[in-house]
Design a protein around this motif. Structure first.
Motif, mmCIF file in Angstrom:
data_model
loop_
_atom_site.group_PDB
_atom_site.id
_atom_site.type_symbol
_atom_site.label_atom_id
_atom_site.label_comp_id
_atom_site.label_asym_id
_atom_site.label_seq_id
_atom_site.Cartn_x
_atom_site.Cartn_y
_atom_site.Cartn_z
ATOM 1 N N ASN A 33 40.871 -10.679 -30.489
ATOM 2 C CA ASN A 33 40.968 -11.714 -29.456
ATOM 3 C C ASN A 33 39.909 -12.811 -29.589
ATOM 4 O OD1 ASN A 33 38.770 -10.185 -28.627
ATOM 5 N ND2 ASN A 33 39.620 -9.633 -26.632
ATOM 6 N N GLN A 34 38.775 -12.523 -30.246
ATOM 7 C CA GLN A 34 37.679 -13.500 -30.207
ATOM 8 C C GLN A 34 38.026 -14.852 -30.837
ATOM 9 O OE1 GLN A 34 33.972 -11.672 -31.399
ATOM 10 N NE2 GLN A 34 34.015 -10.226 -29.705
ATOM 11 N N PRO A 35 38.601 -14.926 -32.055
ATOM 12 C CA PRO A 35 38.987 -16.245 -32.572
ATOM 13 C C PRO A 35 40.215 -16.832 -31.859
ATOM 14 C CG PRO A 35 38.707 -14.662 -34.359
ATOM 15 C CD PRO A 35 38.749 -13.887 -33.085
ATOM 16 N N LEU A 36 40.907 -15.995 -31.082
ATOM 17 C CA LEU A 36 42.142 -16.434 -30.425
ATOM 18 C C LEU A 36 41.918 -16.922 -29.001
ATOM 19 C CD1 LEU A 36 44.451 -13.465 -31.545
ATOM 20 C CD2 LEU A 36 44.198 -15.701 -32.645
ATOM 21 N N LEU A 37 40.673 -16.864 -28.515
ATOM 22 C CA LEU A 37 40.419 -17.192 -27.112
ATOM 23 C C LEU A 37 40.862 -18.606 -26.757
ATOM 24 C CD1 LEU A 37 36.896 -15.531 -26.654
ATOM 25 C CD2 LEU A 37 39.108 -14.690 -25.830
ATOM 26 N N GLY A 38 40.592 -19.553 -27.662
ATOM 27 C CA GLY A 38 41.005 -20.933 -27.398
ATOM 28 C C GLY A 38 42.511 -21.065 -27.305
ATOM 29 N N VAL A 156 41.428 -12.348 -40.145
ATOM 30 C CA VAL A 156 42.880 -12.158 -40.058
ATOM 31 C C VAL A 156 43.439 -12.802 -38.804
ATOM 32 C CG1 VAL A 156 44.701 -10.427 -39.838
ATOM 33 C CG2 VAL A 156 42.818 -10.056 -41.445
ATOM 34 N N SER A 157 42.806 -12.537 -37.648
ATOM 35 C CA SER A 157 43.357 -13.074 -36.400
ATOM 36 C C SER A 157 43.222 -14.590 -36.338
ATOM 37 C CB SER A 157 42.675 -12.432 -35.189
ATOM 38 O OG SER A 157 41.314 -12.791 -35.113
ATOM 39 N N GLY A 158 42.147 -15.132 -36.900
ATOM 40 C CA GLY A 158 42.009 -16.584 -36.938
ATOM 41 C C GLY A 158 43.121 -17.228 -37.755
ATOM 42 N N PHE A 159 43.429 -16.617 -38.907
ATOM 43 C CA PHE A 159 44.496 -17.149 -39.766
ATOM 44 C C PHE A 159 45.873 -16.995 -39.114
ATOM 45 C CE2 PHE A 159 47.782 -16.507 -42.977
ATOM 46 C CZ PHE A 159 47.623 -17.636 -43.772
ATOM 47 N N ALA A 251 40.969 -20.508 -37.341
ATOM 48 C CA ALA A 251 40.979 -19.970 -38.706
ATOM 49 C C ALA A 251 39.593 -20.066 -39.334
ATOM 50 C CB ALA A 251 42.003 -20.717 -39.563
ATOM 51 N N THR A 252 38.914 -21.194 -39.105
ATOM 52 C CA THR A 252 37.563 -21.363 -39.649
ATOM 53 C C THR A 252 36.579 -20.428 -38.957
ATOM 54 O OG1 THR A 252 38.001 -23.674 -40.173
ATOM 55 C CG2 THR A 252 35.699 -23.008 -40.036
ATOM 56 N N ALA A 253 36.694 -20.310 -37.644
ATOM 57 C CA ALA A 253 35.813 -19.401 -36.908
ATOM 58 C C ALA A 253 35.994 -17.966 -37.389
ATOM 59 C CB ALA A 253 36.079 -19.501 -35.409
ATOM 60 N N GLY A 254 37.246 -17.585 -37.596
ATOM 61 C CA GLY A 254 37.520 -16.242 -38.077
ATOM 62 C C GLY A 254 36.995 -16.010 -39.482
ATOM 63 N N ALA A 255 37.006 -17.067 -40.310
ATOM 64 C CA ALA A 255 36.555 -16.934 -41.698
ATOM 65 C C ALA A 255 35.086 -16.556 -41.797
ATOM 66 C CB ALA A 255 36.808 -18.237 -42.453
ATOM 67 N N VAL A 259 32.507 -14.047 -44.431
ATOM 68 C CA VAL A 259 31.141 -14.313 -44.906
ATOM 69 C C VAL A 259 30.218 -13.163 -44.524
ATOM 70 C CG1 VAL A 259 29.151 -15.832 -44.657
ATOM 71 C CG2 VAL A 259 31.451 -16.814 -44.791
ATOM 72 N N GLY A 260 30.335 -12.708 -43.289
ATOM 73 C CA GLY A 260 29.476 -11.640 -42.810
ATOM 74 C C GLY A 260 29.723 -10.314 -43.496
ATOM 75 N N ALA A 261 30.927 -10.134 -44.044
ATOM 76 C CA ALA A 261 31.233 -8.881 -44.739
ATOM 77 C C ALA A 261 30.309 -8.661 -45.926
ATOM 78 C CB ALA A 261 32.684 -8.884 -45.198
ATOM 79 N N CYS A 262 29.785 -9.728 -46.502
ATOM 80 C CA CYS A 262 28.824 -9.594 -47.611
ATOM 81 C C CYS A 262 27.596 -8.811 -47.151
ATOM 82 C CB CYS A 262 28.393 -10.972 -48.114
ATOM 83 S SG CYS A 262 29.740 -12.000 -48.729
ATOM 84 N N GLY A 263 27.092 -9.164 -45.970
ATOM 85 C CA GLY A 263 25.956 -8.445 -45.424
ATOM 86 C C GLY A 263 26.297 -7.015 -45.081
ATOM 87 N N ALA A 264 27.509 -6.788 -44.554
ATOM 88 C CA ALA A 264 27.926 -5.436 -44.200
ATOM 89 C C ALA A 264 28.003 -4.542 -45.428
ATOM 90 C CB ALA A 264 29.279 -5.478 -43.497
#
Length: 398
Positions: A33-38, A156-159, A251-255, A259-264
């Motif tokens: 839901n987070q990237p979909l709030l708008g 995924v949800s942003g896209f 889509a950009t927010a979700g992307a 990026v963060g997956a690299c740190g994970a």
């Protein structure tokens, strides 16, 4: 009653991978839901602060599920419990996809969080089934699946939201949960319970662990503050990206999750470094990375490169601290991994839900600088607690 020695052989590499993948897929339900709030706000004609309650209620629901459902993993057969819960996950996701009012959105947001707690059954299950020397690696792998699921869910949800619609995302999630439940039914080994007693006695024991275990208390507080800061950032990122100077979409927010997956992924190997550096120092460095990420967001948050570097650092810091927090209290060897994890994760998601709430309010009144203030205060609270108490606790025999 504890699992037999034979059950430990059930943690084959294939089983560990199944648990890791399922953990990522299930936990993702809480963050679609987070990237979909708008998009949801526009579709239903409600304000940003109002629709942000969806993300907050999902996290509150998750905390409630952790408190009321996860301890049952010590009381009932694990596989049967997991499959029953999947039925309610599927119904909740379908209900979200069919929602046409903000009230039903908020109700199903809570239910999605409440039911999608299976990852916190898999984590102690991995610790329980793994041999002692491989316990940290097993926890790290499942936890990597969890954080990557959190991060990639936003991608995924942003896209999907940008190109197909927010409802379609929840229909896709429903189908994914059906397939995942079938895989678990076929491949996951059964694990015997290790608690004999009533549900009331079970919950009393959870409270007793929370009250009497200082190692667990410190880990829970650090985790809550760290995840509160993390949630503050990702809940409001979509609003920041939609405005100046970016004028971009979900889509950009979700992307940024990608990026963060690299740190994970990097944090998955943190247990190996404890041999050379020590757990306490790595946790300290992890929190300092998160502090530095907020400095980057404050100074360079209007540039993509500043956000990208900050996201990598905050994810690496949070995941490293999170894995070592859990290793700390599992090392107590109290024979109650699900209940210990319940205390920790309830605190963790209470921290996340309050971070979401305060960040949403800060955004409404002060925009990005307000969010920076909230995230920084949460992170500094974790740092202060660690500096004041960790050294004293490690002096005591566990």
């Amino acid at each position: 009653m504890t699992p037999s020695t034979d059950s430990k052989t059930a943690l084959s590499q294939a089983t560990l991978w199944l648990m890791t993948i399922a953990t990522g897929l299930v936990v993702a339900n809480n963050y679609y839901n987070q990237p979909l709030l708008g998009l949801i706000a526009k579709d239903l004609g409600v304000g940003e602060a109002t629709v942000s309650n969806s993300a907050m209620l999902t996290q509150i629901g998750y905390a409630c599920g952790l408190l009321l459902i996860v301890p049952l993993g010590d009381m009932f057969k694990r596989k049967k419990m997991i499959l029953i819960d999947f039925i309610f996950i599927i119904l909740s996701l379908a209900g979200m996809a069919l929602s046409h009012s903000i009230v039903s959105i908020l109700i199903f947001s809570f239910l999605i969080g409440f039911t999608s707690v299976i990852p916190q059954v898999f984590v102690p299950m991995a610790a329980e089934l793994a041999s002692k020397e491989k316990q940290g690696a097993a926890i790290g792998m499942v936890m990597s699946g969890l954080l990557i699921g959190i991060l990639l869910s936003r991608v995924v949800s942003g896209f999907v939201g940008s190109y197909f619609g927010w409802r379609e995302m929840y229909w896709i999630a429903t189908v994914v949960m059906v397939v995942t439940a079938l895989a678990i039914a076929i491949k996951l080994p059964e694990v015997a319970p290790n608690f004999r007693g009533t549900y009331k006695e079970l919950m009393v024991s959870v409270w007793n662990f929370a009250r009497n275990q200082p190692v667990l208390q410190l880990a829970a507080f650090r985790g809550a503050m760290g995840f509160g800061a993390f949630s503050a950032f990702f809940t409001t990122l979509v609003f920041h990206i939609e405005g100046p100077p970016f004028f971009d979409g979900p889509a950009t927010a979700g992307a940024f999750g990608l990026v963060g997956a690299c740190g994970a992924l990097a944090a998955a190997f943190v247990n190996r470094a404890t041999v050379f550096i020590g757990t306490a120092k790595i946790i300290l460095y992890a929190i300092l990375l998160m502090v530095f990420s907020w400095l980057l967001f404050a100074l360079f948050g209007n540039y993509y490169w500043g956000l990208i570097i900050g996201v990598i650092l905050i994810d690496l810091g949070l995941q490293s601290m999170h894995i070592l927090n859990q290793s700390d209290f599992y090392a107590l060897n109290l024979g109650a991994n699900n209940r210990l994890n319940t205390v920790y994760m309830v605190s963790y998601f209470i921290g996340g839900s309050t971070g979401t709430f305060f960040a949403a309010q800060a955004w409404q009144h002060f925009q990005w600088p307000g969010v920076i203030t909230v995230g920084t205060l949460y992170t500094l609270s974790a740092l202060l607690a660690h500096v004041l108490f960790d050294h004293k606790l490690r002096k005591k025999p566990i």
